[in-house]
Design a protein around this motif. Structure first.
Motif, PDB file in Angstrom:
ATOM      1  N   UNK A  25       0.881  -1.308   0.112  1.00 30.56           N
ATOM      2  CA  UNK A  25       0.174   0.015  -0.196  1.00 30.56           C
ATOM      3  C   UNK A  25       0.875   1.116   0.077  1.00 30.56           C
ATOM      4  N   UNK A  26       0.142   2.474  -0.626  1.00 31.16           N
ATOM      5  CA  UNK A  26       0.967   3.479  -0.724  1.00 31.16           C
ATOM      6  C   UNK A  26       0.561   4.424   0.446  1.00 31.16           C
ATOM      7  N   UNK A  27      -0.273   3.855   1.327  1.00 24.86           N
ATOM      8  CA  UNK A  27      -0.988   4.766   2.369  1.00 24.86           C
ATOM      9  C   UNK A  27       0.253   5.448   3.034  1.00 24.86           C
ATOM     10  N   UNK A  28       0.125   6.800   3.634  1.00 21.79           N
ATOM     11  CA  UNK A  28       0.885   7.518   4.255  1.00 21.79           C
ATOM     12  C   UNK A  28       1.050   7.122   5.774  1.00 21.79           C
ATOM     13  N   UNK A  29       0.028   6.720   6.323  1.00 23.34           N
ATOM     14  CA  UNK A  29       0.083   6.390   7.752  1.00 23.34           C
ATOM     15  C   UNK A  29      -0.272   5.070   7.972  1.00 23.34           C
ATOM     16  N   UNK A  30       0.803   4.100   8.274  1.00 22.49           N
ATOM     17  CA  UNK A  30       0.704   2.629   8.287  1.00 22.49           C
ATOM     18  C   UNK A  30       0.950   2.286   9.789  1.00 22.49           C
ATOM     19  N   UNK A  31       0.501   1.211  10.423  1.00 21.96           N
ATOM     20  CA  UNK A  31       1.001   1.013  11.653  1.00 21.96           C
ATOM     21  C   UNK A  31       2.526   0.527  11.883  1.00 21.96           C
ATOM     22  N   UNK A  32       3.215   1.282  12.772  1.00 21.92           N
ATOM     23  CA  UNK A  32       4.732   0.913  12.947  1.00 21.92           C
ATOM     24  C   UNK A  32       4.805  -0.573  13.335  1.00 21.92           C
ATOM     25  N   UNK A  33       5.761  -1.360  13.018  1.00 21.24           N
ATOM     26  CA  UNK A  33       5.966  -2.591  13.312  1.00 21.24           C
ATOM     27  C   UNK A  33       5.958  -2.988  14.922  1.00 21.24           C
ATOM     28  N   UNK A  34       6.238  -1.948  15.682  1.00 21.99           N
ATOM     29  CA  UNK A  34       6.078  -2.018  17.098  1.00 21.99           C
ATOM     30  C   UNK A  34       4.466  -2.471  17.718  1.00 21.99           C
ATOM     31  N   UNK A  35       3.753  -1.691  16.842  1.00 20.40           N
ATOM     32  CA  UNK A  35       2.302  -1.742  17.218  1.00 20.40           C
ATOM     33  C   UNK A  35       1.790  -3.173  16.444  1.00 20.40           C
ATOM     34  N   UNK A  36       2.071  -3.588  15.585  1.00 16.56           N
ATOM     35  CA  UNK A  36       1.816  -4.649  14.951  1.00 16.56           C
ATOM     36  C   UNK A  36       2.396  -5.790  15.741  1.00 16.56           C
ATOM     37  N   UNK A 103      -5.619  -0.784   3.754  1.00 18.19           N
ATOM     38  CA  UNK A 103      -5.290   0.428   4.481  1.00 18.19           C
ATOM     39  C   UNK A 103      -6.291   1.471   4.268  1.00 18.19           C
ATOM     40  N   UNK A 104      -6.787   1.900   3.076  1.00 19.86           N
ATOM     41  CA  UNK A 104      -7.742   2.784   2.790  1.00 19.86           C
ATOM     42  C   UNK A 104      -9.086   2.810   3.617  1.00 19.86           C
ATOM     43  N   UNK A 105      -9.485   1.345   3.699  1.00 22.72           N
ATOM     44  CA  UNK A 105     -10.487   0.997   4.439  1.00 22.72           C
ATOM     45  C   UNK A 105     -10.452   1.407   5.852  1.00 22.72           C
ATOM     46  N   UNK A 106      -9.449   0.716   6.372  1.00 19.22           N
ATOM     47  CA  UNK A 106      -9.008   1.140   7.917  1.00 19.22           C
ATOM     48  C   UNK A 106      -8.949   2.633   8.224  1.00 19.22           C
ATOM     49  N   UNK A 107      -8.583   3.513   7.186  1.00 18.60           N
ATOM     50  CA  UNK A 107      -8.443   4.803   7.508  1.00 18.60           C
ATOM     51  C   UNK A 107      -9.811   5.448   7.421  1.00 18.60           C
ATOM     52  N   UNK A 108     -10.535   4.950   6.306  1.00 14.58           N
ATOM     53  CA  UNK A 108     -11.972   5.662   6.346  1.00 14.58           C
ATOM     54  C   UNK A 108     -12.739   5.569   7.518  1.00 14.58           C
ATOM     55  N   UNK A 109     -12.840   3.937   8.109  1.00 19.72           N
ATOM     56  CA  UNK A 109     -13.587   3.791   9.104  1.00 19.72           C
ATOM     57  C   UNK A 109     -13.271   4.218  10.168  1.00 19.72           C
ATOM     58  N   UNK A 110     -11.857   4.622  10.554  1.00 20.73           N
ATOM     59  CA  UNK A 110     -11.306   5.491  11.778  1.00 20.73           C
ATOM     60  C   UNK A 110     -11.766   6.834  11.657  1.00 20.73           C
ATOM     61  N   UNK A 111     -11.836   7.566  10.420  1.00 17.00           N
ATOM     62  CA  UNK A 111     -12.411   8.738  10.389  1.00 17.00           C
ATOM     63  C   UNK A 111     -13.936   8.808  10.723  1.00 17.00           C
ATOM     64  N   UNK A 112     -14.797   8.081  10.082  1.00 11.82           N
ATOM     65  CA  UNK A 112     -15.950   7.931  10.217  1.00 11.82           C
ATOM     66  C   UNK A 112     -16.398   7.819  11.560  1.00 11.82           C
ATOM     67  N   UNK A 113     -15.680   6.722  12.447  1.00 13.71           N
ATOM     68  CA  UNK A 113     -16.224   6.280  13.668  1.00 13.71           C
ATOM     69  C   UNK A 113     -15.293   7.264  14.856  1.00 13.71           C
ATOM     70  N   UNK A 114     -14.613   8.187  14.386  1.00 15.29           N
ATOM     71  CA  UNK A 114     -14.002   9.072  15.073  1.00 15.29           C
ATOM     72  C   UNK A 114     -12.869   8.380  16.064  1.00 15.29           C
ATOM     73  N   UNK A 118      -4.293   4.512  14.640  1.00 18.70           N
ATOM     74  CA  UNK A 118      -3.401   3.554  15.177  1.00 18.70           C
ATOM     75  C   UNK A 118      -4.366   2.752  16.122  1.00 18.70           C
ATOM     76  N   UNK A 119      -5.134   3.216  16.997  1.00 12.83           N
ATOM     77  CA  UNK A 119      -5.915   2.276  17.667  1.00 12.83           C
ATOM     78  C   UNK A 119      -6.999   1.383  17.072  1.00 12.83           C
ATOM     79  N   UNK A 120      -7.476   2.032  15.691  1.00 15.57           N
ATOM     80  CA  UNK A 120      -8.158   1.008  14.907  1.00 15.57           C
ATOM     81  C   UNK A 120      -7.466   0.029  14.289  1.00 15.57           C
TER      82      UNK A 120
END
Length: 168
Positions: A25-36, A103-114, A118-120
């Motif tokens: 993915x080219x998404x700008x905000x991805x989870x860091x390895x430590x979070x994963x 990534x795009x779905x995770x980003x969209x859901x996080x925004x829609x669900x406030x 990274x928590x999402x």
């Protein structure tokens, strides 16, 4: 097709969990390895002696194709779980599985669900890991039990209850 980026930092964790990260993915905000690592390890049941899990982060087109191919649903979804042996432990073998995060779905859901992004991601990694270990949410009782477990794990990771409406 984008070239996969592999992260050797996810290699071996406490002898129980081996993770591989494949970013497509080219998404700008991805989870860091430590979070994963933390989310996957936190969701690993104590009775699982060894696990080998691949985490794949994809864009919408690939997420949609995978969801269509494997679930017959023609849209991208947040997380797909692919477990060898459908999450049933096999004596003497590690837990093997793949988690695919779109990534795009995770980003969209996080925004829609406030929700904090990274928590999402943490929640979806926990959710996917539970699926790999045989948890499901097809029936109400299963869904409720899975949500309770997800909430406990996500809160242990320092994030808010993923099913509570007040987030950010």
């Amino acid at each position: 097709m984008k070239k996969a980026k592999r992260n050797p930092l996810l290699a071996r964790l406490a002898g129980r969990l081996e993770l591989t990260l494949d970013v497509r993915s080219d998404a700008a905000a991805l989870p860091p390895p430590a979070l994963i690592r933390r989310a996957c390890q936190a969701a690993l049941r104590r009775d699982v002696k060894q696990a080998q899990i691949s985490i794949v982060i994809v864009d919408a087109a690939e997420g949609r194709q995978l969801n269509n191919d494997y679930r017959g649903k023609d849209y991208a979804t947040n997380v797909l779980s692919f477990a060898l042996n459908e999450g049933e432990p096999v004596e003497g073998l590690p837990l093997f599985g793949d988690l695919v995060l779109c990534a795009p779905v995770v980003e969209q859901e996080a925004a829609e669900q406030n929700k904090a992004l990274m928590a999402h991601y943490a929640h979806l990694l926990v959710h996917g890991m539970l699926h790999l270990q045989g948890f499901d949410h097809e029936e109400d009782a299963e869904a409720e039990a899975m949500e309770v477990l997800e909430t406990v794990i996500v809160k242990q990771l320092g994030y808010p209850d993923p099913y509570h409406e007040e987030h950010i």
